[in-house]
Design a protein around this motif. Structure first.
Motif, PDB file in Angstrom:
ATOM      1  N   CYS A  85      -9.550   5.982  47.680  1.00  0.00           N
ATOM      2  CA  CYS A  85      -8.682   5.065  48.418  1.00  0.00           C
ATOM      3  C   CYS A  85      -7.764   4.356  47.422  1.00  0.00           C
ATOM      4  CB  CYS A  85      -9.534   4.057  49.187  1.00  0.00           C
ATOM      5  SG  CYS A  85      -8.572   2.891  50.155  1.00  0.00           S
ATOM      6  N   LYS A  86      -6.460   4.490  47.600  1.00  0.00           N
ATOM      7  CA  LYS A  86      -5.482   3.918  46.672  1.00  0.00           C
ATOM      8  C   LYS A  86      -5.481   2.389  46.691  1.00  0.00           C
ATOM      9  CE  LYS A  86      -1.610   4.033  44.142  1.00  0.00           C
ATOM     10  NZ  LYS A  86      -1.737   3.970  42.728  1.00  0.00           N
ATOM     11  N   ASP A  87      -5.714   1.793  47.847  1.00  0.00           N
ATOM     12  CA  ASP A  87      -5.707   0.335  47.961  1.00  0.00           C
ATOM     13  C   ASP A  87      -6.873  -0.093  48.849  1.00  0.00           C
ATOM     14  OD1 ASP A  87      -5.225  -2.378  48.269  1.00  0.00           O
ATOM     15  OD2 ASP A  87      -3.161  -2.134  48.965  1.00  0.00           O
ATOM     16  N   LEU A 136      -9.712  10.078  43.401  1.00  0.00           N
ATOM     17  CA  LEU A 136      -9.203   8.897  44.096  1.00  0.00           C
ATOM     18  C   LEU A 136      -9.650   8.986  45.550  1.00  0.00           C
ATOM     19  CD1 LEU A 136      -7.432   6.338  44.100  1.00  0.00           C
ATOM     20  CD2 LEU A 136      -5.498   7.836  44.663  1.00  0.00           C
ATOM     21  N   LYS A 139      -3.297  -4.363  42.744  1.00  0.00           N
ATOM     22  CA  LYS A 139      -3.941  -3.527  43.752  1.00  0.00           C
ATOM     23  C   LYS A 139      -5.175  -2.908  43.108  1.00  0.00           C
ATOM     24  CE  LYS A 139      -0.076  -2.221  46.625  1.00  0.00           C
ATOM     25  NZ  LYS A 139       0.757  -1.134  47.122  1.00  0.00           N
ATOM     26  N   ASP A 167      -5.449  -0.348  40.047  1.00  0.00           N
ATOM     27  CA  ASP A 167      -4.773   0.936  40.239  1.00  0.00           C
ATOM     28  C   ASP A 167      -4.150   1.473  38.956  1.00  0.00           C
ATOM     29  OD1 ASP A 167      -2.725  -0.971  40.244  1.00  0.00           O
ATOM     30  OD2 ASP A 167      -1.646  -0.039  41.899  1.00  0.00           O
ATOM     31  N   SER A 211      -8.241   0.135  43.544  1.00  0.00           N
ATOM     32  CA  SER A 211      -8.486   1.447  44.135  1.00  0.00           C
ATOM     33  C   SER A 211      -9.963   1.791  44.054  1.00  0.00           C
ATOM     34  CB  SER A 211      -7.684   2.516  43.380  1.00  0.00           C
ATOM     35  OG  SER A 211      -6.312   2.214  43.402  1.00  0.00           O
ATOM     36  N   ILE A 235      -6.326   4.272  37.240  1.00  0.00           N
ATOM     37  CA  ILE A 235      -6.647   5.526  37.928  1.00  0.00           C
ATOM     38  C   ILE A 235      -6.496   6.721  36.988  1.00  0.00           C
ATOM     39  CG2 ILE A 235      -5.938   7.126  39.765  1.00  0.00           C
ATOM     40  CD1 ILE A 235      -5.165   4.627  41.415  1.00  0.00           C
TER      41      ILE A 235
END
Length: 187
Positions: free
Chosen positions: A157-159, A155, A169, A141, A171, A144
């Motif tokens: 999906c963040k996680d 983006l 995490k 992450d 992404s 990003i």
């Protein structure tokens, strides 16, 4: 190792394409070495089924040691590596974009630092030449912002819910090829 039917007109130097004569075991060793430093739980950086559906790129030094590698996985009946982690979101992208592919297995040694823009330019041109509409990335992450600025990536999906044995995490990002002419697309 079989050769994938890609158009290869856009491989920027010093990148090379794995072919029948390439010692793929050297590439697997670099993957394992570099991944072991960052993702201790990952012990499968050698041959996997996706290697057979990929354009595998690499650089080497004057002595023939592999200094970097990355691959662009075609979306075939096998699917993409990301399917194993986040299938629902990848299927939505397939429906929305059509042809997608996944750059993966980046391993860049200290000797090849600074080569990432060359890989990204090459992936962009390979995608354009091979009618691939979007490239997807699973990345830490913290990266990003880089992918958004450099590639115009979205983006998704963040996680992704998987951490590769780390505390980080990860992404999911999408690089819509035809909608973006990123700063790394130019030679």
């Amino acid at each position: 190792m079989k050769t994938i039917n890609y158009k290869y007109d856009s491989i920027y130097q010093p990148l090379k394409v794995v072919n029948e004569g390439t010692d793929i075991k050297k590439i697997w060793r670099l993957r394992q070495s570099e991944y072991g430093k960052h993702y201790p739980a990952m012990n499968d950086a050698a041959n996997d089924a996706y290697d057979h559906y990929s354009c595998i790129l690499y650089t080497e030094d004057a002595t023939g040691d592999i200094t970097s590698t990355g691959r662009l996985v075609l979306d075939t009946d096998l699917g993409l590596p990301a399917d194993e982690i986040i299938l629902h979101e990848i299927n939505l992208l397939r429906k929305k974009r059509g042809a997608i592919a996944e750059p993966s297995r980046f391993a860049i040694s200290e000797a090849a630092r600074g080569i990432l823009p060359t890989y990204l330019r090459t992936y962009y041109r390979l995608a354009r030449e091979n009618a691939i509409n979007s490239l997807i990335f699973i990345t830490r992450d913290k990266n990003i912002g880089f992918y958004r600025r450099a590639l115009g990536a979205n983006l998704v999906c963040k996680d992704v819910g998987y951490n590769y044995g780390t505390d980080y995490k990860f992404s999911l990002l999408e690089w819509e090829i035809k909608a973006n002419d990123p700063i790394y697309s130019q030679a």
